[in-house]
Design an enzyme around this catalytic site. Structure first.
Site, mmCIF file in Angstrom:
data_model
loop_
_atom_site.group_PDB
_atom_site.id
_atom_site.type_symbol
_atom_site.label_atom_id
_atom_site.label_comp_id
_atom_site.label_asym_id
_atom_site.label_seq_id
_atom_site.Cartn_x
_atom_site.Cartn_y
_atom_site.Cartn_z
ATOM 1 N N CYS A 31 0.834 -1.209 0.000
ATOM 2 C CA CYS A 31 0.000 0.000 0.000
ATOM 3 C C CYS A 31 0.873 1.266 0.000
ATOM 4 O O CYS A 31 1.561 1.544 0.984
ATOM 5 C CB CYS A 31 -0.908 -0.054 1.233
ATOM 6 N N CYS A 34 0.069 3.804 2.711
ATOM 7 C CA CYS A 34 0.507 3.276 4.013
ATOM 8 C C CYS A 34 1.978 3.594 4.250
ATOM 9 O O CYS A 34 2.380 3.890 5.371
ATOM 10 C CB CYS A 34 0.300 1.756 4.082
#
Length: 101
Positions: A31, A34
């Protein structure tokens, strides 16, 4: 304080029974957003001894992700006295993450 890795095994002790508010970062290796939030969360953990900060890898801890109804990552969840006090989805600047607390 350093960032804790939260798993099904330590969730109850580290999060539900914590005497401090807990900031959980639900994330995954793949991600991109993230990876942007990760260093900010680590910085908060280092600067705020009054809170506990944990990271939950959604690929490895699918039951925890399901329990918190994580549909999109990063998801940040604040838990106080064993209850969800706040949550936010998506990458956020540090000021907005601190405001959740």
């Amino acid at each position: 304080m350093s960032v804790l890795t939260i798993t099904e095994q330590n969730f109850e002790q580290e999060v539900l029974h914590s005497d401090k508010p807990v900031l959980l970062d639900f994330w995954a290796d793949w991600c991109g957003p993230c990876r942007m939030v990760g260093p900010v969360v680590e910085e908060i953990a280092a600067q705020r001894p009054d809170i506990k900060v944990g990271k939950v890898n959604v690929d490895q801890q699918q039951k925890l992700a399901a329990a918190f109804q994580v549909m999109s990552i990063p998801t940040l969840v604040v838990i106080k006295e064993g209850q969800v006090a706040n949550r936010a989805v998506g990458a956020r600047p540090k000021a907005q993450i601190l405001a959740l607390l």
